[in-house]
Write an enzyme that holds these catalytic residues in place. Sequence first.
Site: not given
Length: 727
Positions: A683, A555-556, A643-644, A431, A539
């Site tokens: 959650r 999402d689907e 995960e979100d 860096r 994901r």
Amino acid sequence: MQTRKKYIFLTFLASWLLLFFFGGDQLRRFIFFSGRKAEAQRNWPRWTDRSLLKSFADPKELQSDGDPSLPSPRARRAARLSVYKNSRCRMETCFDFSRCEKHGFKVFTYPRERDQPLSESYSKILTSIERSRYYTPNPEEACLFILSIDTLDRDHLSGQYVRNVDEKIRSFPLWNGGRNHLIFNLYSGTWPNYTEDLGFDIGQAILAKASFYTESFRPGFDISIPLFSKDHPQRGGERGWLYQDSIHPKKKYLLVFKGKRYLTGIGSGTRNALHHIHNGKDIISLTTCKHGKDWEKHKDTRCDKDNVDYEKFDYQELLHNSTFCIVPRGRRLGSFRFLEALQAACIPVLLSDGWELPFAEAIDWGKAAVVGNERLLLQIPSAVRCIHPERVLAFQQQTQFLWDAYFSSVDKIVHTTLEIIKDRLLPHRSRSRFLWNTLPGGLLALPEFSTHPGDFPFYYLQHGSSPSEKFTAFIRAASPTGSLSQPILRLIQAISGSQYCAQILVLWSCEKPPPPSGKWPQTAVPLTVIQGSRKLSDRFFPYAAIQTDAVLSLDEHTSLSTSEVDFAFVVWRSFPERIVGFPTRSHFWDAEQRRWGYTSKWTNELSIVLTAAAFYHRYYHNLFTEYLPAGLRELVDGLAACEDILMNVLVAAVTKLPPIKVTQRKQHKETVPQQVRRRFSQRQDCLNQLVDWFGYMPLVSSQLRLDPVLFKDQVSVLRKKYPRLEK
């Protein structure tokens, strides 16, 4: 022959006569002034204008400035060389790079012995490493080794001093003369000289030490760390005291100090002179000699008055209300007040000659501190008065950034130490100073992603650039049937119709194999199917197929129109460091249950944008996978549907900013399977476990929603850019 002798004699006599007449006066002056010079040395100081010059110190005080009990510079140098026998060590000569080639930068901590006591601070250091992404339990994979022997306090008089360290470390088969080892130390030496003697031979080990002398510091090999107390938090840490819109145009005090005054011994010279700059108005300099067991035995004529004045001011109040804070040396070069001043946004004025500042290899202290000279103490007030207010504000802001990025917890101090060593292994991928000294800091700018600031989402504005004009749609398909449902087909058609879409990637996370290419809809952009596992964290893996800066996570079962996607992407390009999306959630503090709550109710507050339909920068995939420790990702995979939340917590921790919600169609509904709703309590548990892991609540609440210009206005539809959003 006689005539020649006669001429020689006359020449010699004439030379002496010339020397007497023309050089005698100069000779007499030389003898006279030499005598006066010797007399002046014996009676120093002897002022010729004593009646005109203001006396800042008594002549006796000045004559006794040097403590005869202190060692000479030559003796101190010899003592340091006896400690650092490998004083010429460099990474190229005392470090085995081959150990780091196969498994990367992995760190192994020696197994802890049951009968070996550990201080609270050293336990925190070991815990920081073992909870980090660097840790490996296998010594064969390790690039760096950390001793389980507590080496922080090497003061012989301390109760935490560990004896016979030399014998113990030589018995370790992995020691190898200290090669590829890192030793942490906070205190070295003891009364009265406080030398840098650690009491054992460190060999070829890297030394991460507080109060490091520049004379003994091995540049590019050792690391100077800050002195921190045993109460310093393990992780998270308190935020800095400088909040937005909380800066007073001019603080009450310009320059302050409140602390101990040493009457004798090393470090007493500077602190004994601090009372000279005290004016009782905008400069407050208070000392007390009331410390230690025998302070009354050594007290001088100033002690009683100093002790009375000392009690008139509160230390925390002085920190809050001063622009500059004096940070003089103590018995050792460093002190706790250095970190205290940083946290309080009180610009440190350092009076500690020869101190190698913490992490100076990476941090530019010229932007956050004033480095003074102990011998020029009386010039400090005039020097700080000359600093322009704009520069003062810049200094204060930098203190807050450095505190939060590198010093607010033991975790950050340890991780900064390790990252500096890691940068040395691959200099071409290290860096730059810019990344270390600019938000969000070196720990959050991974060189594995890039070493160019323009590739990160944080520096577009500073470089006058902008993110790419296309995005990658990333759809996670996890249907148990393993077939293409109508919602995902409609979603692919809507996304491919966007003028900004570059490609569509489908992460196939089903047990059954994906349908053949002929079953997928025909699109105007490339569509690629990636075979994934059933882990939710997959994901956010940094797939090489993602080439654009922007990622549209879907999402689907998500339902979006092309207009919604276009507008959200335009908004994201103005805020590339944030998450921009549609479905939102919020958090709140539940006072009854004493824990954080998670709600999906539509309110004016939002702090989470679900990644079921959200834009963010692809760099966050790298942070999620490479920055977060594996244990945290395993926690998310085990809890499911979490995960979100972790992605939102991560982005908020990096940017200190909330996500952005954009306009939705009125009929827009988030079609979520019933089984996901039953995971609501999971959650909430996930959120609380993440807060515990980070050490604080990173999420930031907001009441902002961005709509297109003329949205819902009673004007012609032809004047609106996104008219379909109102249908």
